[in-house]
Each structure stands twice: as C-alpha cells, then as structure tokens.
Design an enzyme around this catalytic site. Structure first.
Site, PDB file in Angstrom:
ATOM      1  N   GLY A  40       4.780   4.470   5.111  1.00 58.61           N
ATOM      2  CA  GLY A  40       5.276   4.349   6.481  1.00 58.61           C
ATOM      3  C   GLY A  40       4.296   4.798   7.539  1.00 58.61           C
ATOM      4  O   GLY A  40       4.639   4.820   8.721  1.00 58.61           O
ATOM      5  N   GLY A  41       3.059   5.135   7.106  1.00 64.81           N
ATOM      6  CA  GLY A  41       2.045   5.489   8.103  1.00 64.81           C
ATOM      7  C   GLY A  41       1.885   4.385   9.140  1.00 64.81           C
ATOM      8  O   GLY A  41       1.643   4.634  10.313  1.00 64.81           O
ATOM      9  N   GLU A  47       9.840  -2.111   4.313  1.00 66.56           N
ATOM     10  CA  GLU A  47       9.111  -1.998   3.032  1.00 66.56           C
ATOM     11  C   GLU A  47      10.046  -1.500   1.935  1.00 66.56           C
ATOM     12  O   GLU A  47       9.971  -1.970   0.798  1.00 66.56           O
ATOM     13  CB  GLU A  47       7.933  -1.030   3.179  1.00 66.56           C
ATOM     14  CG  GLU A  47       6.797  -1.601   4.004  1.00 66.56           C
ATOM     15  CD  GLU A  47       5.667  -0.617   4.240  1.00 66.56           C
ATOM     16  OE1 GLU A  47       4.534  -1.074   4.412  1.00 66.56           O
ATOM     17  OE2 GLU A  47       5.921   0.599   4.263  1.00 66.56           O
ATOM     18  N   GLY A  97       0.831  -1.196   0.000  1.00 62.54           N
ATOM     19  CA  GLY A  97       0.000   0.000   0.000  1.00 62.54           C
ATOM     20  C   GLY A  97       0.866   1.248   0.000  1.00 62.54           C
ATOM     21  O   GLY A  97       2.096   1.170  -0.115  1.00 62.54           O
TER      22      GLY A  97
HETATM   23  C1  A5P Z   1       3.039   0.757   6.362  1.00 60.89           C
HETATM   24  O1  A5P Z   1       4.149   1.207   7.036  1.00 60.89           O
HETATM   25  C2  A5P Z   1       2.701   1.726   5.277  1.00 60.89           C
HETATM   26  O2  A5P Z   1       3.715   2.065   4.403  1.00 60.89           O
HETATM   27  C3  A5P Z   1       1.461   1.315   4.532  1.00 60.89           C
HETATM   28  O3  A5P Z   1       1.752   0.624   3.352  1.00 60.89           O
HETATM   29  C4  A5P Z   1       0.729   2.558   4.207  1.00 60.89           C
HETATM   30  O4  A5P Z   1       0.669   3.315   5.402  1.00 60.89           O
HETATM   31  C5  A5P Z   1      -0.665   2.288   3.692  1.00 60.89           C
HETATM   32  O5  A5P Z   1      -1.416   1.681   4.690  1.00 60.89           O
HETATM   33  P1  A5P Z   1      -2.960   1.487   4.556  1.00 60.89           P
HETATM   34  O6  A5P Z   1      -3.183   0.546   3.430  1.00 60.89           O
HETATM   35  O7  A5P Z   1      -3.363   0.904   5.891  1.00 60.89           O
HETATM   36  O8  A5P Z   1      -3.561   2.833   4.315  1.00 60.89           O
END
Ligand code: A5P
Length: 228
Positions: free
Chosen positions: A100-101, A108, A87
């Site tokens: 990275g949210g 990743e 994502g």
């Molecule tokens: C994880 O660290 C993130 O890079 C996620 O890939 C990104 O935040 C998207 O996450 P959602 O699909 O939960 O919005």
C-alpha cells in the site's frame, strides 16, 4: 544502487510475466515493480498473441494495460482470477506482507483475495525478518477522519494522514484517505495489530496481507531471480 534496484525489479517482473499462460484471467498489481511486470506481459501479449484478460488493481495500472492493448475484465464480470502479480513494500519469512505504499492497498487486497495464486515480485531490499520497517498504510473513510486518526493514536499507534504535495489529503481510487502508521520498534505482533486496527470504525482495510502470497519472486541485479 538505484540502478541495481530497478534491474532487480525488472528481473522479477519479467520472470512473473513468463508464468502467464494463454486462457488466464490475470490480476495486475500496482507500483513500480508491477509496472515492470506489465511491460513484460505486454511484450509477450503482442509477440505471442496471448489470449488473456486482465483485472487491474488501480486506475494507473488499468491505463498501462490499456496502452499495451491488453483487454480488461469489467470489474463485476468475474469473481475469480487465475493468477495475480503484485509488488510489496515488505515481505517476512512467513510471506506476510505490508503493501500500500503506492496507495492501492484496498483494491490490491480485493484482487488478491479473488486470485487462485498471488505472486509477489520484489527486490531483495523488501525482505525483512520482522515487518514494520516501512510504514503500514490504512485506508479510512474521509468522514470524521480526525476522529478515526485520534482513535488510532489513542491506541498507541504513530499515525499520520497521508498528504499530497499541496498538503491536501491523498485520495485513493475509491475516494478514501490513507493513514500511515510508523512502528518505532518494528511490528512483532502483526495479527494482533491487524485485529485492533481493523476493528476501529472508519478503518476500511490495512496494508497487512497474511496468508495470501503463494510465491515470492526476488529479482536480482544480474537479471536472475530467487523464488520463495
Ligand atoms: C501499491 O499500493 C503497493 O502495494 C505496491 O505494490 C508496493 O508499494 C510496492 O511498490 P513498488 O514496487 O513501487 O515498490
């Protein structure tokens, strides 16, 4: 609305799972959209007996894959992957990303860099003209993190240490901390900001992903998808 977002993410995840072929080494992203992909991949793996091995980008994702019976590669058993599905928090027209949210940006990015193809799955709300509407996560080492944060702020960035509910620092799978940077007026020079931020001692990696995404699948609430 929330329901439409979930349906869109699910549609993107399913379309991405359909790209996986037997024989592939597959990188698995992290987050809610990646979890929809993993759910669809598990379904295909179990019904079609796909011969695949997966390389997870977080402990959370590893657990999902293991629960579905998908075999994992040892982290040092391979150096390249056929395809990774992940994502993103934001995607601009040049397929530059903020990720990275969910706190998994470093793994990743390593997984993405190992992959011949990086397929990004999102709902349409993640599409932006200019990056920086969401915070930019930066993974930093815990050692002297107040000094690292102070340098980031001295350079003119609005950064805060990511905290958990108990007010303790959020810790990544790698035992590091995260600083989230807010851009008051979006981020019009991401490459410049990447160069500045990554040159600070203590900064391990930023959530900017440039020249990595080969394809972006945008899910829609009606189950359809658009591909960029
Ligand atoms: C994880 O660290 C993130 O890079 C996620 O890939 C990104 O935040 C998207 O996450 P959602 O699909 O939960 O919005």
């Amino acid at each position: 609305m929330q329901d439409d977002i979930q349906k869109s993410r699910q549609a993107a995840g399913k379309a991405a799972a359909d790209l996986i072929k037997s024989g592939m080494l597959v990188g698995l992203g992290t987050g809610t959209t990646a979890a929809f992909f993993i759910e669809s991949l598990i379904e295909r793996f179990q019904n079609e007996h796909l011969d695949i091995k997966a390389f997870p980008s977080s402990e959370r994702t590893a657990k999902l894959a293991i629960a579905g019976g998908i075999p994992l590669c040892g982290e040092n058993s391979v150096t390249s992957l056929d395809m990774t599905i992940d994502g993103a928090d934001e995607v601009d027209p040049q397929k530059r990303l903020i990720k990275g949210g969910g706190g998994a940006l470093l793994r990743e990015k390593i997984v993405a860099s190992m992959s011949k193809e990086l397929i990004i799955i999102i709902d349409r709300n993640k599409l932006v003209n200019v990056l920086g509407g969401c915070p930019l996560p930066i993974e930093i080492v815990p050692f002297a993190h107040h000094a690292t944060l102070a340098k980031i702020i001295d350079l003119g960035y609005q950064g805060v240490l990511r905290l958990k509910k108990d007010e303790q620092p959020y810790m990544t799978d790698n035992g590091n901390y995260i600083i989230d940077i807010t851009f008051l007026n979006r981020c019009h020079t991401p490459e410049k900001d990447q160069a500045i931020l990554s040159s600070i001692p203590g900064v391990i990696e930023t959530g900017f992903f440039f020249n990595m995404a080969t394809k972006v699948i945008v899910g829609q609430a009606d189950g359809g998808t658009l591909v960029m």
